[in-house]
Design a protein around this motif. Sequence first.
Motif, PDB file in Angstrom:
ATOM      1  N   PRO A  95       0.810  -1.226   0.000  1.00  0.00           N
ATOM      2  CA  PRO A  95       0.000   0.000   0.000  1.00  0.00           C
ATOM      3  C   PRO A  95       0.846   1.280   0.000  1.00  0.00           C
ATOM      4  CG  PRO A  95      -0.038  -1.050   2.163  1.00  0.00           C
ATOM      5  CD  PRO A  95       0.648  -2.002   1.242  1.00  0.00           C
ATOM      6  N   GLY A  96       0.755   2.000  -1.123  1.00  0.00           N
ATOM      7  CA  GLY A  96       1.375   3.313  -1.228  1.00  0.00           C
ATOM      8  C   GLY A  96       2.883   3.322  -1.304  1.00  0.00           C
ATOM      9  N   PRO A 194      -4.148  11.214   3.067  1.00  0.00           N
ATOM     10  CA  PRO A 194      -3.360  11.948   4.071  1.00  0.00           C
ATOM     11  C   PRO A 194      -2.755  11.048   5.161  1.00  0.00           C
ATOM     12  CG  PRO A 194      -5.654  12.040   4.695  1.00  0.00           C
ATOM     13  CD  PRO A 194      -5.596  11.177   3.447  1.00  0.00           C
ATOM     14  N   HIS A 195      -2.615   9.754   4.862  1.00  0.00           N
ATOM     15  CA  HIS A 195      -2.179   8.814   5.906  1.00  0.00           C
ATOM     16  C   HIS A 195      -0.669   8.537   5.886  1.00  0.00           C
ATOM     17  CE1 HIS A 195      -6.409   7.913   6.573  1.00  0.00           C
ATOM     18  NE2 HIS A 195      -6.544   7.667   5.277  1.00  0.00           N
ATOM     19  N   GLY A 196       0.056   9.170   4.953  1.00  0.00           N
ATOM     20  CA  GLY A 196       1.444   8.796   4.718  1.00  0.00           C
ATOM     21  C   GLY A 196       2.331   8.846   5.942  1.00  0.00           C
ATOM     22  N   PHE A 197       2.300   9.952   6.680  1.00  0.00           N
ATOM     23  CA  PHE A 197       3.195  10.078   7.832  1.00  0.00           C
ATOM     24  C   PHE A 197       2.834   9.074   8.931  1.00  0.00           C
ATOM     25  CE2 PHE A 197       3.655  14.490   6.096  1.00  0.00           C
ATOM     26  CZ  PHE A 197       5.004  14.385   5.776  1.00  0.00           C
ATOM     27  N   ALA A 198       1.534   8.810   9.074  1.00  0.00           N
ATOM     28  CA  ALA A 198       1.099   7.840  10.076  1.00  0.00           C
ATOM     29  C   ALA A 198       1.565   6.434   9.699  1.00  0.00           C
ATOM     30  CB  ALA A 198      -0.423   7.872  10.221  1.00  0.00           C
ATOM     31  N   ILE A 199       1.529   6.092   8.403  1.00  0.00           N
ATOM     32  CA  ILE A 199       2.023   4.790   7.951  1.00  0.00           C
ATOM     33  C   ILE A 199       3.525   4.683   8.198  1.00  0.00           C
ATOM     34  CG2 ILE A 199       2.400   3.303   5.934  1.00  0.00           C
ATOM     35  CD1 ILE A 199      -0.203   4.434   4.767  1.00  0.00           C
ATOM     36  N   GLN A 200       4.242   5.741   7.856  1.00  0.00           N
ATOM     37  CA  GLN A 200       5.696   5.763   8.070  1.00  0.00           C
ATOM     38  C   GLN A 200       6.030   5.480   9.536  1.00  0.00           C
ATOM     39  OE1 GLN A 200       7.763   9.625   8.194  1.00  0.00           O
ATOM     40  NE2 GLN A 200       8.938   8.929   6.401  1.00  0.00           N
ATOM     41  N   ASP A 201       5.325   6.126  10.429  1.00  0.00           N
ATOM     42  CA  ASP A 201       5.591   5.963  11.850  1.00  0.00           C
ATOM     43  C   ASP A 201       5.208   4.561  12.318  1.00  0.00           C
ATOM     44  OD1 ASP A 201       6.512   7.223  14.298  1.00  0.00           O
ATOM     45  OD2 ASP A 201       4.440   7.092  14.984  1.00  0.00           O
TER      46      ASP A 201
END
Length: 371
Positions: A95-96, A194-201
């Motif tokens: 995903p992404g 808008p979930h990118g930073f949350a996925i990264q973390d």
Amino acid sequence: MTRSLYSDLAGESPAHRHLSDEDFLRGLLTVESALSTAAAHAGAISEADAATARETIQGYHLDVEEISRQSADGANPTIPVVTALKAIDPTGIHPGATSQDIIDTSLMLCLRDATGEIITTLRDLAGLLAELTRTHRDTPMMAHTLGQQAVPTTFGCITAGWLQAIMRSQQALSGLQFEVSYGGAAGTMTATHPHGFAIQDALATELGLHNSGLIWHSDRIPVTTIAAALATAAGAVRKIAGDIIFLSASEILELREAQPGGSSAMPHKANPAAAIACDGYARRVPGLLSTLFDALDCRLQRGTGSWHAEWQTIRELAAATASAISRCHRSLDGIVVDTHRMGTHLSGTDVGHAPGIADRVLELYERNNPR
């Protein structure tokens, strides 16, 4: 599949098992599974889709040789792995992410685990050096500068210098951060906005990696920082090995390895074989490091060849470093110190602050390694 018999077996380092092609490629699957879980935690996909993805990944048989062949078509191994997974069931897979996210993160897993083993060996090596330093704090011997006899010192002062470098190398490696990568196709995380930073973390948490919160697709300093610390450790043990080789020479013979190597043609020889092997492994490291520094020229948003040059190079650098440290440990373990021979070479008795210098290094060692 090991890189070579000499690299992986003769070096006798547990770090090698984390640096093989199999471990690197299996790491791609580990990252993909963790990514699906992280995406669900961040709300980018459903928990059900993440569970399906994990099941797909768990059931996938990784054929290392076949994936390696297919990697050439897309210039990286993530593409055939993800293609194969999606052919089974595309639900919740990748995903992404972009290929670089998966490869860089897998490399960080390999390097983190290998570096942990290297630190353990360095700690054991420091213990051997500390004991030699305590034992020979006051053992006089001749120092050598520019290859010639200089003034008296003590063998404990010499080994304290070795210990000092090993402690510094260990400290540098212990302070490294192994960073997760998640940036998407062009480093903008557009596909999961808008979930990118949350996925990264969440991905960093799942894998136990550091998250700087930054995108480092074309910023290769996280790689060179690790490589430089490993190369420094290799250089530190190569210096020790060089000293042992010099002091083991027939004309000097102040040191002798506990298990010296023989000669196929000259049975009278007792070669400092472990120190020589250490030197040989460590001597490969600067060239590998140079390749990684050259790869800092990572153009635009994805390296064209520079990134690709890193995958094998940094694992080989870590493997050579691990082998060098292992062989240095072997050389020093039980090393025979001929104090009488040292005495016969003395041209004076004033060793100056040599014992005090040894004491200072030992104090630092004991402060960091309380009994």
